[in-house]
Design a protein around this motif. Structure first.
Motif, PDB file in Angstrom:
ATOM      1  N   LEU A  21       0.760  -1.095   0.039  1.00  0.00           N
ATOM      2  CA  LEU A  21      -0.068   0.003   0.048  1.00  0.00           C
ATOM      3  C   LEU A  21       0.712   1.303   0.020  1.00  0.00           C
ATOM      4  O   LEU A  21       1.632   1.346   0.631  1.00  0.00           O
ATOM      5  CB  LEU A  21      -0.990   0.035   1.313  1.00  0.00           C
ATOM      6  CG  LEU A  21      -1.798   1.207   1.495  1.00  0.00           C
ATOM      7  CD1 LEU A  21      -2.814   1.664   0.408  1.00  0.00           C
ATOM      8  CD2 LEU A  21      -2.690   1.029   2.740  1.00  0.00           C
ATOM      9  N   VAL A  22       0.404   2.245  -0.893  1.00  0.00           N
ATOM     10  CA  VAL A  22       1.299   3.295  -1.111  1.00  0.00           C
ATOM     11  C   VAL A  22       0.248   4.683  -0.780  1.00  0.00           C
ATOM     12  O   VAL A  22      -0.566   4.729  -1.638  1.00  0.00           O
ATOM     13  CB  VAL A  22       2.038   3.559  -2.326  1.00  0.00           C
ATOM     14  CG1 VAL A  22       2.900   4.899  -2.573  1.00  0.00           C
ATOM     15  CG2 VAL A  22       2.910   2.297  -2.674  1.00  0.00           C
ATOM     16  N   VAL A  45      -1.307  -0.826  -4.286  1.00  0.00           N
ATOM     17  CA  VAL A  45      -2.529  -0.303  -3.800  1.00  0.00           C
ATOM     18  C   VAL A  45      -2.107   1.114  -3.626  1.00  0.00           C
ATOM     19  O   VAL A  45      -1.410   1.166  -2.617  1.00  0.00           O
ATOM     20  CB  VAL A  45      -3.413  -0.971  -2.627  1.00  0.00           C
ATOM     21  CG1 VAL A  45      -4.696  -0.250  -2.402  1.00  0.00           C
ATOM     22  CG2 VAL A  45      -3.602  -2.506  -2.826  1.00  0.00           C
ATOM     23  N   ILE A  46      -2.999   2.059  -4.352  1.00  0.00           N
ATOM     24  CA  ILE A  46      -2.470   3.314  -4.075  1.00  0.00           C
ATOM     25  C   ILE A  46      -3.747   4.215  -3.554  1.00  0.00           C
ATOM     26  O   ILE A  46      -4.861   3.694  -3.935  1.00  0.00           O
ATOM     27  CB  ILE A  46      -2.444   4.133  -5.456  1.00  0.00           C
ATOM     28  CG1 ILE A  46      -3.281   4.033  -6.484  1.00  0.00           C
ATOM     29  CG2 ILE A  46      -0.860   3.560  -5.810  1.00  0.00           C
ATOM     30  CD1 ILE A  46      -3.001   4.467  -8.010  1.00  0.00           C
ATOM     31  N   ALA A  47      -3.429   5.069  -2.561  1.00  0.00           N
ATOM     32  CA  ALA A  47      -4.690   5.791  -1.813  1.00  0.00           C
ATOM     33  C   ALA A  47      -4.142   7.219  -1.646  1.00  0.00           C
ATOM     34  O   ALA A  47      -3.125   7.630  -1.636  1.00  0.00           O
ATOM     35  CB  ALA A  47      -4.716   4.910  -0.452  1.00  0.00           C
ATOM     36  N   ALA A  87      -8.923   1.555   5.583  1.00  0.00           N
ATOM     37  CA  ALA A  87      -7.999   1.307   4.617  1.00  0.00           C
ATOM     38  C   ALA A  87      -7.415  -0.122   4.680  1.00  0.00           C
ATOM     39  O   ALA A  87      -7.189  -0.986   3.893  1.00  0.00           O
ATOM     40  CB  ALA A  87      -7.054   2.401   4.502  1.00  0.00           C
ATOM     41  N   ILE A  88      -6.521  -0.290   5.763  1.00  0.00           N
ATOM     42  CA  ILE A  88      -5.803  -1.530   6.148  1.00  0.00           C
ATOM     43  C   ILE A  88      -6.781  -2.813   5.984  1.00  0.00           C
ATOM     44  O   ILE A  88      -6.637  -3.680   5.429  1.00  0.00           O
ATOM     45  CB  ILE A  88      -5.010  -1.604   7.465  1.00  0.00           C
ATOM     46  CG1 ILE A  88      -4.163  -0.536   7.388  1.00  0.00           C
ATOM     47  CG2 ILE A  88      -4.459  -2.795   7.597  1.00  0.00           C
ATOM     48  CD1 ILE A  88      -3.241  -0.242   6.412  1.00  0.00           C
ATOM     49  N   VAL A 102       4.009   2.068   2.237  1.00  0.00           N
ATOM     50  CA  VAL A 102       5.173   3.039   2.138  1.00  0.00           C
ATOM     51  C   VAL A 102       4.127   4.237   2.540  1.00  0.00           C
ATOM     52  O   VAL A 102       2.924   4.720   1.912  1.00  0.00           O
ATOM     53  CB  VAL A 102       5.230   2.935   0.586  1.00  0.00           C
ATOM     54  CG1 VAL A 102       6.166   4.327   0.267  1.00  0.00           C
ATOM     55  CG2 VAL A 102       5.944   2.098   0.241  1.00  0.00           C
ATOM     56  N   ASN A 103       4.559   5.111   3.536  1.00  0.00           N
ATOM     57  CA  ASN A 103       3.872   6.270   3.914  1.00  0.00           C
ATOM     58  C   ASN A 103       4.600   7.413   3.398  1.00  0.00           C
ATOM     59  O   ASN A 103       5.481   7.966   3.770  1.00  0.00           O
ATOM     60  CB  ASN A 103       4.333   6.339   5.620  1.00  0.00           C
ATOM     61  CG  ASN A 103       3.230   5.553   6.184  1.00  0.00           C
ATOM     62  OD1 ASN A 103       1.871   5.630   6.098  1.00  0.00           O
ATOM     63  ND2 ASN A 103       3.615   4.777   7.495  1.00  0.00           N
ATOM     64  N   ASN A 104       4.007   7.641   2.210  1.00  0.00           N
ATOM     65  CA  ASN A 104       4.463   8.725   1.270  1.00  0.00           C
ATOM     66  C   ASN A 104       3.728   9.995   1.331  1.00  0.00           C
ATOM     67  O   ASN A 104       4.336  10.980   1.077  1.00  0.00           O
ATOM     68  CB  ASN A 104       4.711   8.121  -0.109  1.00  0.00           C
ATOM     69  CG  ASN A 104       4.867   9.213  -1.295  1.00  0.00           C
ATOM     70  OD1 ASN A 104       5.990   9.777  -0.941  1.00  0.00           O
ATOM     71  ND2 ASN A 104       3.754   9.478  -1.933  1.00  0.00           N
TER      72      ASN A 104
END
Length: 325
Positions: A21-22, A45-47, A87-88, A102-104
């Motif tokens: 997850l990004v 998975v993009i959010a 989300a998770i 990835v906490n971007n």
């Protein structure tokens, strides 16, 4: 017309069967990470809060024909604890696992410290520090505590302070310490690894978030004020993040990789020494030569600067005019 396929430095099967997850995955560095992960056979998975950039990136990845795939999770405001938990849960429910986070997502606005309002301060700290913690905590409690995994927190080059961005500098420094703390609390009981990547000045869509006056200064002077003599690329950041998600980084924990061209060790001019705009360090750009369909969100000034960076040849290269892309 679809953008170029991403040409990762890693083997295409590296992350087959994995789910990552990004956050902030629709634009800039997050978009680049998503492309690279999909090119490595990963389900990415993009959010984010905005849907349209997520759908555009998903469409790009689908058109590129990678072995991996891209899913969209929307909406996600990482400042909202319940949204983070959901989300998770949604990712695990749909894909059955969560191997990496990835906490971007993050952001800031330039302002002298004395001009930052209480609302502005809280907004930036909540986004960059609190949101990162909420997502990490949700991933740990929602899957990784029992199954392991890897968390990568994206911060910035804030080691010597960050002029005109005091709110974000303070928040990102907090994320760095949080990362080191969580590595001590969580890893012994779960096998989760938590690390940071700290980009320096990166050329790409992120620069468009700043006023024209700031962009002009970056292009004209700041672009070479580090020992490498140039800005970084989104691909150079993505490579470091992807590495930390792989088995090759299994003994790296509570650490930070600085992707900043040496900016964090810069001391400014010493005696008669100044950094030169004539860089000798070739760039890495996973998309190849940018086309009008893949301009990284750059304005004309940054596109021209990127062109100069892309033309850098290593010393001694006999093939004059050869591109490094």
């Amino acid at each position: 017309m679809a953008p170029s396929r991403y040409d990762s430095i890693y083997k295409s099967s590296l992350l087959a069967g994995k789910v990552v997850l990004v956050t902030g995955g629709g634009t800039g560095i997050g978009r680049c990470i998503a492309h690279e992960l999909a090119s490595l056979s990963c389900t990415v998975v993009i959010a984010a809060r905005r849907l349209s950039p997520l759908l555009k990136t998903q469409e790009e990845i689908g058109a590129a024909g990678y072995e991996g795939r891209c899913d969209v999770l929307h909406p996600l405001d990482i400042r909202d604890h319940e949204q983070c938990k959901k989300a998770i849960q949604d990712v695990v429910r749909k894909w059955g696992r969560l191997d990496g986070l990835v906490n971007n997502a993050g952001g800031q606005f330039p302002s002298p410290a004395e001009k930052i309002s209480p609302k502005g301060w809280r907004s930036v700290v909540d986004l960059n520090l609190t949101g990162t913690f909420f997502m990490a905590q949700a991933a740990y409690e929602g899957y990784m505590k029992e199954n392991g995994g890897s968390i990568v927190n994206v911060i910035v080059d804030m080691w010597n302070g960050w002029y005109w961005v005091a709110h974000s500098a303070a928040a990102r420094a907090g994320v760095y310490n949080l990362t080191r703390t969580l590595a001590q609390e969580w890893t012994p009981h779960s096998g989760v690894r938590i690390n940071c990547v700290a980009p320096g000045a990166i050329i790409g869509a992120g620069q468009s978030n700043y006023p024209p006056s700031v962009q002009k200064k970056v292009i004209e002077s700041f672009s070479y004020q580090n020992p490498s003599g140039r800005l970084g690329t989104e691909s150079e950041v993505s490579s470091a993040i992807v590495f930390l998600l792989t088995p090759g980084a299994s003994y790296i924990n509570g650490a930070c990789i600085n992707v900043d061209g040496g900016q964090s060790i810069r001391q400014g001019p010493i005696f008669d020494t100044v950094f030169s705009p004539d860089s000798k360090l070739p760039i890495y750009h996973g998309f190849g030569s940018p086309s009008p369909d893949d301009d990284l969100g750059m304005g004309p000034g940054f596109r021209e600067l990127f062109g100069r960076m892309a033309a850098i040849k290593p010393p001694g290269d006999a093939e004059k005019g050869k591109s490094n892309l």
